[in-house]
Design a protein around this motif. Structure first.
Motif, PDB file in Angstrom:
ATOM      1  N   PRO A   1      18.927  -2.512   0.337  1.00 48.14           N
ATOM      2  CA  PRO A   1      18.537  -2.806  -1.054  1.00 48.14           C
ATOM      3  C   PRO A   1      17.021  -2.744  -1.199  1.00 48.14           C
ATOM      4  N   LEU A   2      16.568  -2.194  -2.330  1.00 52.17           N
ATOM      5  CA  LEU A   2      15.142  -1.944  -2.510  1.00 52.17           C
ATOM      6  C   LEU A   2      14.312  -3.212  -2.366  1.00 52.17           C
ATOM      7  N   TRP A   3      14.768  -4.320  -2.938  1.00 48.12           N
ATOM      8  CA  TRP A   3      14.030  -5.585  -2.845  1.00 48.12           C
ATOM      9  C   TRP A   3      13.862  -5.987  -1.385  1.00 48.12           C
ATOM     10  N   GLN A   4      14.952  -5.914  -0.616  1.00 53.16           N
ATOM     11  CA  GLN A   4      14.890  -6.312   0.786  1.00 53.16           C
ATOM     12  C   GLN A   4      14.037  -5.341   1.602  1.00 53.16           C
ATOM     13  N   ALA A   5      14.071  -4.066   1.247  1.00 49.07           N
ATOM     14  CA  ALA A   5      13.252  -3.093   1.960  1.00 49.07           C
ATOM     15  C   ALA A   5      11.769  -3.395   1.770  1.00 49.07           C
ATOM     16  N   CYS A   6      11.380  -3.713   0.533  1.00 45.64           N
ATOM     17  CA  CYS A   6       9.985  -4.046   0.266  1.00 45.64           C
ATOM     18  C   CYS A   6       9.604  -5.386   0.884  1.00 45.64           C
ATOM     19  N   ARG A   7      10.531  -6.330   0.875  1.00 47.36           N
ATOM     20  CA  ARG A   7      10.261  -7.634   1.488  1.00 47.36           C
ATOM     21  C   ARG A   7       9.964  -7.478   2.973  1.00 47.36           C
ATOM     22  N   ALA A   8      10.766  -6.658   3.653  1.00 48.15           N
ATOM     23  CA  ALA A   8      10.567  -6.467   5.090  1.00 48.15           C
ATOM     24  C   ALA A   8       9.230  -5.789   5.382  1.00 48.15           C
ATOM     25  N   ARG A   9       8.817  -4.874   4.503  1.00 53.43           N
ATOM     26  CA  ARG A   9       7.559  -4.158   4.721  1.00 53.43           C
ATOM     27  C   ARG A   9       6.333  -4.981   4.337  1.00 53.43           C
ATOM     28  N   SER A  10       6.542  -6.081   3.639  1.00 49.94           N
ATOM     29  CA  SER A  10       5.400  -6.833   3.118  1.00 49.94           C
ATOM     30  C   SER A  10       5.090  -8.096   3.892  1.00 49.94           C
TER      31      SER A  10
ATOM     32  N   ALA B   1       0.844  -1.189   0.000  1.00 47.50           N
ATOM     33  CA  ALA B   1       0.000   0.000   0.000  1.00 47.50           C
ATOM     34  C   ALA B   1       0.882   1.242   0.000  1.00 47.50           C
ATOM     35  N   LEU B   2       0.296   2.398  -0.291  1.00 39.90           N
ATOM     36  CA  LEU B   2       1.077   3.632  -0.432  1.00 39.90           C
ATOM     37  C   LEU B   2       1.932   3.967   0.803  1.00 39.90           C
ATOM     38  N   PRO B   3       1.387   3.855   2.037  1.00 44.05           N
ATOM     39  CA  PRO B   3       2.239   4.164   3.195  1.00 44.05           C
ATOM     40  C   PRO B   3       3.458   3.243   3.293  1.00 44.05           C
ATOM     41  N   ASP B   4       3.280   1.982   2.946  1.00 45.44           N
ATOM     42  CA  ASP B   4       4.396   1.040   3.007  1.00 45.44           C
ATOM     43  C   ASP B   4       5.410   1.304   1.896  1.00 45.44           C
ATOM     44  N   LEU B   5       4.937   1.726   0.735  1.00 43.71           N
ATOM     45  CA  LEU B   5       5.861   2.111  -0.333  1.00 43.71           C
ATOM     46  C   LEU B   5       6.744   3.273   0.123  1.00 43.71           C
ATOM     47  N   GLU B   6       6.140   4.225   0.811  1.00 41.56           N
ATOM     48  CA  GLU B   6       6.899   5.381   1.308  1.00 41.56           C
ATOM     49  C   GLU B   6       7.957   4.938   2.319  1.00 41.56           C
ATOM     50  N   LEU B   7       7.567   4.033   3.223  1.00 43.19           N
ATOM     51  CA  LEU B   7       8.515   3.538   4.223  1.00 43.19           C
ATOM     52  C   LEU B   7       9.638   2.745   3.576  1.00 43.19           C
ATOM     53  N   ALA B   8       9.288   1.923   2.577  1.00 45.78           N
ATOM     54  CA  ALA B   8      10.315   1.139   1.881  1.00 45.78           C
ATOM     55  C   ALA B   8      11.284   2.055   1.150  1.00 45.78           C
ATOM     56  N   ALA B   9      10.773   3.128   0.553  1.00 44.85           N
ATOM     57  CA  ALA B   9      11.650   4.081  -0.127  1.00 44.85           C
ATOM     58  C   ALA B   9      12.609   4.733   0.867  1.00 44.85           C
ATOM     59  N   GLY B  10      12.110   5.041   2.069  1.00 48.22           N
ATOM     60  CA  GLY B  10      12.981   5.584   3.103  1.00 48.22           C
ATOM     61  C   GLY B  10      14.062   4.603   3.511  1.00 48.22           C
ATOM     62  N   ASP B  11      13.686   3.332   3.628  1.00 50.54           N
ATOM     63  CA  ASP B  11      14.675   2.302   3.960  1.00 50.54           C
ATOM     64  C   ASP B  11      15.732   2.205   2.868  1.00 50.54           C
ATOM     65  N   ALA B  12      15.287   2.283   1.602  1.00 48.03           N
ATOM     66  CA  ALA B  12      16.231   2.201   0.479  1.00 48.03           C
ATOM     67  C   ALA B  12      17.190   3.383   0.490  1.00 48.03           C
TER      68      ALA B  12
END
Length: 343
Positions: free
Chosen positions: A70-79, A54-65
């Motif tokens: 790494p972007l893949w791992q950031a999204c994996r952790a948020r999902s 969802a949009l809030p998680d995308l924002e958090l993953a972008a901050g982690d990146a």
């Protein structure tokens, strides 16, 4: 993928659909720009095709990146989703080198990895998703005798993809109460789609068995469960792997919906020799005669179990002796009522 349920003030439940992949990729790109995060060309689109954030998680993953993850791992952790007691999450460790299979079989397994990696390109850039809303996921059957590496292969694929392996606990999913099995399965499917993981049904014939002639209410409801599974597998958008020791008992309708069927062979002597050469981790002081041990008729799972038993037996000494390995092998055979004299 799945929808998010939202309750309005007057108590009405409204299903809010997830963002389409293209919109999700654009939103992720915009979030990465806001956070000044680096990424490779096309990386956001590839990640958005797998992780349904969802949009809030995308924002958090972008901050982690932007902070260096790494972007893949950031999204994996948020999902990551929660599965309660109906499934367990395995952090995969197995590698391709752990598999001893013919090259043709390895190529089939690698094609499952490609199906996830290139999902956005094939389905959306090339337009296959425009033809139908069903069958957009990837379902594969791993069939073969016990101990031939089916579950290990699922773990290898999950590790290669950088995803969790979610193993369905059939004892918790299957219920004697009418409709409960379907509800339990729906929760697992939805959680996996929301969380992006590889879904594994071990001993899948328990759920995917052939429908029978209806003689009583039990048969009717059993057939309804199979019908539900057919429908849910067809609408599932992720990667699902089914394993079975008895392919013949599966409903043919399931087989028609599978992207791939991989038949795991019982290892011949040459394959067993290779397995014994790889049975002990590098640096373990073990006296092993792979050629001699390969004469013993054990599948890969049995060889791995025997090696671990020998390691425990020999841990008091400076080395694992050949006699200890032989003893562990005999014990492994005895588990199935066998001896060195026969299969």
């Amino acid at each position: 993928m799945g929808a998010v349920d939202t309750v309005l003030a007057d108590g009405v439940l409204v299903g809010v659909p997830r963002l389409p992949i293209a919109e999700r990729a654009a939103a992720l790109d915009a979030a990465l720009d806001r956070h000044l995060a680096d990424r490779a060309a096309g990386e956001a689109a590839a990640v958005a095709g797998v992780f349904d954030l969802a949009l809030p998680d995308l924002e958090l993953a972008a901050g982690d990146a932007a902070a260096g993850t790494p972007l893949w791992q950031a999204c994996r952790a948020r999902s990551r989703s929660r599965y309660g007691g109906q499934a367990r999450v395995v952090r995969p460790r197995a590698r391709w080198a752990d598999l001893v299979l013919p090259d043709t079989h390895v190529a089939q397994l690698r094609s499952l990895v490609a199906a996830v990696h290139h999902r956005t390109r094939v389905l959306h850039e090339w337009g296959f998703a425009d033809r139908s809303s069903r069958g957009l996921g990837t379902a594969a059957l791993f069939a073969g005798p016990s101990g031939t590496g089916k579950t290990l292969a699922a773990e290898v694929i999950a590790r290669e993809l950088g995803l969790d392996l979610v193993v369905v606990d059939l004892s918790q999913v299957v219920s004697k109460f009418i409709g409960e099995t379907e509800k339990n399965l729906s929760r697992v499917f939805d959680a996996v789609e929301d969380g992006a993981a590889v879904l594994l049904f071990d001993e899948a014939d328990t759920l995917f068995g052939k429908r029978t002639e209806v003689r009583d209410s039990h048969d009717r409801y059993a057939n309804l469960e199979v019908g539900y599974m057919l429908q849910r597998m067809e609408s599932f958008t992720g990667l699902a792997i089914l394993t079975t020791n008895a392919r013949s008992v599966l409903d043919q309708a399931f087989l028609r919906r599978l992207r791939l069927v991989v038949t795991f062979p019982y290892p011949d002597r040459a394959a067993r020799e290779t397995m014994w050469r790889r049975a002990f981790p590098a640096g373990v002081p073990a006296d092993v005669d792979p050629e001699r041990l390969a004469a013993v008729d054990l599948p890969g799972g049995g060889i791995a179990a025997a090696a671990l038993t020998a390691a425990y037996v020999g841990a008091d000494g400076e080395r694992i002796t050949g006699d200890q390995v032989a003893t562990a092998t005999r014990w492994e055979l005895a588990k199935n009522g066998r001896s060195l004299g026969g299969r």
